[in-house]
Design a protein around this motif. Structure first.
Motif, short mmCIF file in Angstrom:
data_model
loop_
_atom_site.label_atom_id
_atom_site.label_comp_id
_atom_site.label_asym_id
_atom_site.label_seq_id
_atom_site.Cartn_x
_atom_site.Cartn_y
_atom_site.Cartn_z
N ALA A 264 42.52 -13.90 -24.10
CA ALA A 264 41.97 -12.73 -24.78
C ALA A 264 42.41 -12.55 -26.09
O ALA A 264 41.94 -12.02 -27.04
CB ALA A 264 41.91 -11.72 -24.07
N GLY A 265 43.64 -12.78 -26.35
CA GLY A 265 44.49 -12.46 -27.62
C GLY A 265 45.07 -11.29 -27.49
O GLY A 265 44.94 -10.53 -26.61
N GLY A 266 45.68 -10.79 -28.74
CA GLY A 266 46.25 -9.46 -28.70
C GLY A 266 47.52 -9.59 -28.24
O GLY A 266 48.29 -10.52 -28.47
N ARG B 50 49.62 -9.21 -25.61
CA ARG B 50 50.10 -9.91 -24.38
C ARG B 50 49.74 -11.18 -24.47
O ARG B 50 49.98 -11.79 -23.30
CB ARG B 50 49.53 -9.15 -23.27
CG ARG B 50 50.09 -7.58 -23.17
CD ARG B 50 49.48 -7.13 -21.87
NE ARG B 50 49.85 -7.76 -20.85
CZ ARG B 50 51.29 -7.61 -20.18
NH1 ARG B 50 52.19 -7.00 -20.80
NH2 ARG B 50 51.69 -8.61 -19.14
N SER B 51 49.28 -11.80 -25.54
CA SER B 51 48.84 -13.02 -25.51
C SER B 51 50.15 -13.76 -26.19
O SER B 51 51.20 -13.57 -25.89
CB SER B 51 47.72 -13.32 -26.43
OG SER B 51 47.33 -14.93 -26.46
N ALA B 52 49.67 -15.13 -26.82
CA ALA B 52 51.07 -15.79 -27.28
C ALA B 52 50.30 -16.76 -28.50
O ALA B 52 49.20 -17.25 -28.43
CB ALA B 52 51.65 -16.72 -26.25
N ARG B 53 50.93 -17.08 -29.51
CA ARG B 53 50.71 -17.69 -30.54
C ARG B 53 50.14 -19.14 -30.13
O ARG B 53 50.32 -20.07 -29.36
CB ARG B 53 51.64 -18.17 -31.62
CG ARG B 53 51.19 -18.88 -32.86
CD ARG B 53 52.20 -18.76 -33.99
NE ARG B 53 51.87 -19.54 -35.08
CZ ARG B 53 52.66 -19.68 -36.13
NH1 ARG B 53 53.99 -19.37 -36.12
NH2 ARG B 53 52.26 -20.22 -37.26
N GLY B 54 48.51 -19.29 -30.72
CA GLY B 54 47.80 -20.51 -30.30
C GLY B 54 46.94 -20.61 -29.24
O GLY B 54 46.13 -21.45 -28.93
N LEU B 55 47.36 -19.64 -27.94
CA LEU B 55 46.85 -19.75 -26.74
C LEU B 55 45.26 -19.41 -27.09
O LEU B 55 44.36 -19.65 -25.98
CB LEU B 55 47.51 -19.02 -25.68
CG LEU B 55 48.95 -19.88 -25.33
CD1 LEU B 55 49.38 -19.13 -24.00
CD2 LEU B 55 48.55 -21.32 -24.95
N PRO B 56 45.04 -18.13 -27.62
CA PRO B 56 43.61 -17.84 -27.57
C PRO B 56 42.61 -19.04 -28.25
O PRO B 56 41.54 -18.81 -27.72
CB PRO B 56 43.47 -16.49 -28.56
CG PRO B 56 44.97 -15.90 -28.78
CD PRO B 56 45.90 -17.14 -28.25
N THR B 57 42.99 -19.54 -28.94
CA THR B 57 42.20 -20.71 -29.52
C THR B 57 42.40 -22.28 -28.68
O THR B 57 41.48 -22.83 -28.42
CB THR B 57 42.61 -20.98 -30.95
OG1 THR B 57 42.19 -19.93 -31.69
CG2 THR B 57 41.74 -22.36 -31.48
N HIS B 58 43.61 -22.64 -28.40
CA HIS B 58 43.88 -23.89 -27.97
C HIS B 58 44.40 -23.87 -26.35
O HIS B 58 44.51 -24.92 -25.87
CB HIS B 58 45.02 -24.38 -28.60
CG HIS B 58 44.77 -24.34 -30.20
ND1 HIS B 58 43.67 -25.58 -30.54
CD2 HIS B 58 45.34 -24.16 -31.04
CE1 HIS B 58 43.84 -25.39 -31.92
NE2 HIS B 58 44.52 -24.56 -32.36
N GLY B 59 44.45 -22.74 -25.78
CA GLY B 59 44.86 -22.54 -24.37
C GLY B 59 43.78 -23.49 -23.55
O GLY B 59 42.44 -23.10 -23.80
N ILE B 60 44.14 -24.11 -22.44
CA ILE B 60 43.24 -24.76 -21.90
C ILE B 60 42.90 -24.67 -20.13
O ILE B 60 42.04 -24.08 -19.84
CB ILE B 60 43.49 -26.47 -21.99
CG1 ILE B 60 43.11 -26.97 -23.50
CG2 ILE B 60 42.39 -27.22 -20.87
CD1 ILE B 60 43.56 -28.21 -23.58
#
Length: 203
Positions: A145-147, A149-159
């Motif tokens: 979801a981003g924000g 509590r996310s981590a860099r790159g995971l909102p776009t590239h998390g699988i």
């Protein structure tokens, strides 16, 4: 392989599959695995972990040609480092976690998320290592979801979560120190094998 942004849904673990087993699909028929690989790769997000595990089994049997064609047709790559990473977790971490098994009330979990967005030189995929006391699916949703509590790159590239790299280790003690310890150990276990490993590490 063309990188793409996958749907943010969390692939669940496959019911009944022993993720700690060295060959989790050893008793499955080859034709069935071929069919499943095609289906898993068409899902959104794709079940790359299951498809790769099934491909590994077919490769051992020397019956992997059709499965590799399905990866090519889907413009997806198998996770090249998954087998070695699984062996490392089983050999290095699993004996320790079994020896120091936490109480049945333990709620801590370590987890690994497959991350895309890397080049062929880095074998296309990386791994993000984290820890939580929340359900894995909810933590994955936060990452996608981003924000804050996310981590860099995971909102776009998390699988997807890579259950074969963490399910056999859980649960772990839920104290902040123990969670941090096992997150760090898992990160360090994967780092020599996976070209790109990210996450918070307590050195």
């Amino acid at each position: 392989m063309e990188h793409r942004r996958h749907a943010p849904d969390c692939n669940p673990p496959l019911d009944g599959l022993d993720y700690a087993c060295s060959r989790p699909f050893s008793k499955w028929k080859s034709g069935h695995l071929d069919t499943l690989i095609g289906g898993w790769l068409q899902l959104q997000p794709p079940c790359l972990e299951l498809a790769t595990l099934a491909l590994e089994e077919l490769t051992i049997r020397r019956e992997d040609l059709q499965a590799r064609m399905k990866f090519a047709n889907a413009d997806l790559e198998p996770i090249a480092w998954l087998a070695d990473a699984r062996h490392s977790v089983r050999d290095v971490l699993l004996p320790d976690i079994q020896e120091t098994a936490p109480k049945s009330s333990a709620r801590g979990k370590v987890y690994v998320i497959l991350r895309g967005g890397y080049t062929e030189t880095n074998l296309w995929y990386g791994a993000y290592v984290g820890s939580t006391t929340r359900p894995i699916a909810k933590r994955f949703a936060e990452h996608r979801a981003g924000g804050p509590r996310s981590a860099r790159g995971l909102p776009t590239h998390g699988i997807e979560p890579l259950y074969s790299l963490f399910a056999p280790l859980n649960p772990v003690a839920s104290s902040r120190g123990k969670l941090r310890e096992w997150e760090t150990r898992l990160h360090e276990c994967l780092a020599p094998i996976v070209p790109k490993v990210t996450g918070d590490v307590a050195f």
